[in-house]
Scaffold this active site. Structure first.
Site, mmCIF file in Angstrom:
data_model
loop_
_atom_site.group_PDB
_atom_site.id
_atom_site.type_symbol
_atom_site.label_atom_id
_atom_site.label_comp_id
_atom_site.label_asym_id
_atom_site.label_seq_id
_atom_site.Cartn_x
_atom_site.Cartn_y
_atom_site.Cartn_z
ATOM 1 C CE LYS A 22 -1.873 1.753 3.988
ATOM 2 N NZ LYS A 22 -1.581 3.199 4.100
ATOM 3 C CG ASN A 23 2.364 2.748 3.540
ATOM 4 O OD1 ASN A 23 1.186 3.030 3.318
ATOM 5 N ND2 ASN A 23 2.850 2.594 4.763
ATOM 6 N NE ARG A 94 -1.509 12.075 7.651
ATOM 7 C CZ ARG A 94 -1.264 13.326 7.983
ATOM 8 N NH1 ARG A 94 -2.157 14.030 8.619
ATOM 9 N NH2 ARG A 94 -0.101 13.885 7.713
ATOM 10 C CB CYS A 118 -5.311 11.034 11.766
ATOM 11 S SG CYS A 118 -3.722 10.284 11.993
ATOM 12 N NE ARG A 123 0.101 10.682 10.224
ATOM 13 C CZ ARG A 123 -0.245 9.604 9.537
ATOM 14 N NH1 ARG A 123 -1.378 8.996 9.793
ATOM 15 N NH2 ARG A 123 0.520 9.130 8.586
ATOM 16 N N PRO A 124 1.762 16.931 11.411
ATOM 17 C CG PRO A 124 3.600 18.043 12.302
ATOM 18 C CD PRO A 124 2.682 16.879 12.545
ATOM 19 C CB ILE A 125 2.315 18.548 5.824
ATOM 20 C CG1 ILE A 125 1.514 19.850 5.718
ATOM 21 C CG2 ILE A 125 1.396 17.356 5.889
ATOM 22 C CD1 ILE A 125 0.845 20.027 4.344
ATOM 23 C CG LEU A 127 9.562 17.781 8.597
ATOM 24 C CD1 LEU A 127 9.833 16.388 9.141
ATOM 25 C CD2 LEU A 127 10.777 18.687 8.849
ATOM 26 C CG ASP A 307 2.681 1.582 9.540
ATOM 27 O OD1 ASP A 307 2.256 2.444 10.322
ATOM 28 O OD2 ASP A 307 2.825 1.792 8.322
ATOM 29 C CB VAL A 329 7.410 6.718 14.517
ATOM 30 C CG1 VAL A 329 7.110 7.390 13.178
ATOM 31 C CG2 VAL A 329 8.708 5.916 14.423
ATOM 32 N NE ARG A 399 -6.749 4.268 5.304
ATOM 33 C CZ ARG A 399 -5.770 4.554 6.166
ATOM 34 N NH1 ARG A 399 -6.022 4.672 7.440
ATOM 35 N NH2 ARG A 399 -4.546 4.753 5.737
HETATM 36 C C1 UD1 Z 1 4.066 6.886 6.307
HETATM 37 C C2 UD1 Z 1 3.183 5.671 6.122
HETATM 38 C C3 UD1 Z 1 2.597 5.230 7.462
HETATM 39 C C4 UD1 Z 1 3.712 5.036 8.491
HETATM 40 C C5 UD1 Z 1 4.621 6.242 8.556
HETATM 41 C C6 UD1 Z 1 5.835 6.023 9.451
HETATM 42 C C7 UD1 Z 1 2.361 6.011 3.874
HETATM 43 C C8 UD1 Z 1 1.212 6.295 2.980
HETATM 44 N N1 UD1 Z 1 2.130 6.016 5.198
HETATM 45 O O1 UD1 Z 1 3.221 7.932 6.794
HETATM 46 O O2 UD1 Z 1 1.890 4.011 7.248
HETATM 47 O O3 UD1 Z 1 3.142 4.815 9.755
HETATM 48 O O4 UD1 Z 1 5.099 6.583 7.250
HETATM 49 O O5 UD1 Z 1 6.541 4.905 9.058
HETATM 50 O O6 UD1 Z 1 3.458 5.736 3.416
HETATM 51 N N2 UD1 Z 1 6.164 14.620 10.675
HETATM 52 C C9 UD1 Z 1 6.364 15.949 10.958
HETATM 53 N N3 UD1 Z 1 6.329 16.842 9.943
HETATM 54 C C10 UD1 Z 1 6.120 16.462 8.640
HETATM 55 C C11 UD1 Z 1 5.918 15.107 8.359
HETATM 56 C C12 UD1 Z 1 5.948 14.198 9.414
HETATM 57 O O7 UD1 Z 1 6.563 16.345 12.124
HETATM 58 O O8 UD1 Z 1 6.103 17.311 7.749
HETATM 59 C C13 UD1 Z 1 6.181 13.644 11.797
HETATM 60 C C14 UD1 Z 1 4.827 12.938 11.933
HETATM 61 O O9 UD1 Z 1 3.916 13.702 12.696
HETATM 62 C C15 UD1 Z 1 5.228 11.649 12.611
HETATM 63 C C16 UD1 Z 1 6.594 11.360 12.011
HETATM 64 O O10 UD1 Z 1 7.060 12.586 11.459
HETATM 65 O O11 UD1 Z 1 5.346 11.829 13.990
HETATM 66 C C17 UD1 Z 1 6.593 10.294 10.938
HETATM 67 O O12 UD1 Z 1 5.696 10.650 9.911
HETATM 68 P P1 UD1 Z 1 5.932 10.300 8.389
HETATM 69 O O13 UD1 Z 1 7.160 9.472 8.232
HETATM 70 O O14 UD1 Z 1 5.825 11.554 7.589
HETATM 71 O O15 UD1 Z 1 4.661 9.403 8.071
HETATM 72 P P2 UD1 Z 1 3.759 9.432 6.790
HETATM 73 O O16 UD1 Z 1 4.566 9.657 5.572
HETATM 74 O O17 UD1 Z 1 2.576 10.316 7.020
#
Ligand code: UD1
Length: 420
Positions: A22-23, A94, A118, A123-125, A127, A307, A329, A399
């Site tokens: 999936k990922n 997401r 969620c 889960r901010p974006i 980065l 996960d 994480v 999902r």
């Molecule tokens: C992806 C996976 C998800 C998995 C996760 C961690 C997909 C579709 N989903 O989610 O199944 O659990 O990796 O292995 O591939 N963070 C920030 N700022 C950002 C982005 C992330 O602070 O801009 C933090 C998040 O809040 C979290 C951590 O970084 O605490 C890891 O998140 P991230 O690796 O980005 O996970 P996803 O890509 O959303």
């Protein structure tokens, strides 16, 4: 609303084939927006999240067609009609935010609904945005949307404060069409990043270092279509390993990459589970008794995957001794604990960790899947619990697990899906 009914299982036995990841498939589908050429993606898992991504790509202007085998899709994007990911889709999934990098790189503009928090954390974006800004994008956040614009992205240096999987993917997909060289440091090393880079390189991108903490990308003017088959799902692999272990069964798990599940195998072995490589996959069985406790700490790859944390925790309630599980994480990924405790587990959150008392006699009851992996943990607990476990809100589980019920039934589990 549909539910799963699960009865206490005899030891599972037989063979199971793991589906495509999936990922891995979601960012690869998003990457198809970077070309007008035809992208043929095979080993696509049948999942709700894949359907959502198909819908998103169609709304953007892609033609997405499923081939007769049901596991191959063809995507052609001759014309990008809409540079947006609307809230209705982002709130469902997401990973919709993964179209941001490709849309920006291909058209100079991307507008994405902010995903918000969620069940597993805020889960901010930030980065993702930091990386796109370093490539020259102007970022504006307003009315719950974030808009990125750039006439032509240019290569830049990006250091990620945390190796975010999604941020790494979004920035790679933006940088492949940028002018000049991009160097990304402290990036995610997950196998899904390697699979995305391998697809993009087939499209003509110049990416080096995927799978390490530093990735170098030489921008190119245009990309072509490509054919790619998706890697097996390592989380589904791990989940079936635990289904075998929690029922004290004997299961051969096929179509997998054992290297991708090393930490899960190592921890199962520490508990006394026998895990052997075979020509076809990995065989998991329980020759020793009793199985014993271990400690788990989730980390970015190649550490123990977040996960797999909740599923492993469900298993640890059934072994001898007390285990410590530490989630590093995500900030709030213990949603399964309340539900597991309702089934008779004894798990206490202490600070950032959870103390799991073993040798509990789990009992079936009504429980709720709060998110995808917490839901999978309840399915595993249900296999070990006396009586019947009724899991609601199973759309979370659907999902991410392709043919889950059918695969479990083939191994001998008493699992049914009922529509209310
Ligand atoms: C992806 C996976 C998800 C998995 C996760 C961690 C997909 C579709 N989903 O989610 O199944 O659990 O990796 O292995 O591939 N963070 C920030 N700022 C950002 C982005 C992330 O602070 O801009 C933090 C998040 O809040 C979290 C951590 O970084 O605490 C890891 O998140 P991230 O690796 O980005 O996970 P996803 O890509 O959303």
């Amino acid at each position: 609303m549909a539910k799963f009914l699960i009865s206490k299982s005899r030891p599972l036995s037989g063979e199971v084939d793991v589906s495509g990841s999936k990922n891995a498939v979601l960012p690869i589908m998003a990457a198809s927006l970077l070309t007008e050429g035809k992208c043929e993606i095979s080993d696509v898992p049948l999942l709700r999240d894949v359907d959502v991504m198909c819908g998103l790509l169609r709304s953007i202007g892609s033609s997405v067609n499923e081939k007769d085998d049901g596991h191959t899709i063809e995507i052609v994007t001759k014309n990008i009609a809409l540079q947006e990911a609307p809230y209705e889709l982002v709130k469902k999934m997401r990973a919709s935010i993964l179209v941001m990098g490709p849309l920006l790189a291909k058209t100079g503009r991307a507008k994405i609904a902010l995903p918000g928090g969620c069940a597993i954390g805020s889960r901010p974006i930030n980065l993702h945005l930091k990386g796109l800004a370093a490539l020259g994008a102007k970022i504006v956040e307003e009315h719950g949307f974030v808009e990125a614009k750039a006439d032509r992205l240019r290569g830049g240096n990006v250091y990620l404060d945390f190796p975010s999987v999604g941020a790494t993917e979004n920035i790679i997909m933006a940088a492949v069409l940028a002018e000049g060289v991009t160097v990304l440091e402290n990036v995610a090393e997950e196998p899904e990043i390697v699979d995305l880079a391998s697809f993009l390189n087939k499209m003509g991108a110049k990416i080096k270092g995927a799978g390490t903490d530093t990735i170098k990308i030489e921008g190119v003017a245009a990309l072509n279509g490509a054919r790619h088959s998706v890697i097996p799902d390592r989380i589904e692999t791990g989940t079936f390993m635990l289904a075998a272990a929690i029922t004290r069964g004997d299961v051969l798990i096929k179509n997998i990459v054992p290297d991708h599940v090393k930490p899960v195998i190592a921890k199962l072995k520490e508990c006394g589970v026998t895990v052997e490589d075979t020509d076809d996959g990995v065989r998991v069985r329980c020759l020793k008794a009793p199985l014993i406790s271990t400690d788990i700490k989730t980390l970015p790859y190649p550490g123990f995957p977040t996960d797999m944390q909740s599923q492993f925790m469900a298993f640890l309630t059934t072994v001898t001794g007390t285990s410590m599980v530490i989630e590093t994480v995500f900030e709030n990924r213990y949603m399964q604990i309340g539900e597991l405790n309702r089934m008779g587990a004894n798990i206490k959150i202490e600070g950032r960790g959870a103390v799991v008392q073993g040798e509990r006699l789990l009992q079936g009851t009504q429980v709720l899947a709060t998110d995808l992996r917490a839901g999978a943990a309840l399915v595993l607990a249900g296999l070990a619990a006396e009586g019947t476990t009724e899991i609601s809100e199973i759309y979370h589980i659907e999902r991410g697990y392709s043919d889950f019920i059918e695969k479990l039934r083939k191994l001998g589990a008493g699992v049914t899906r009922v529509e209310e």
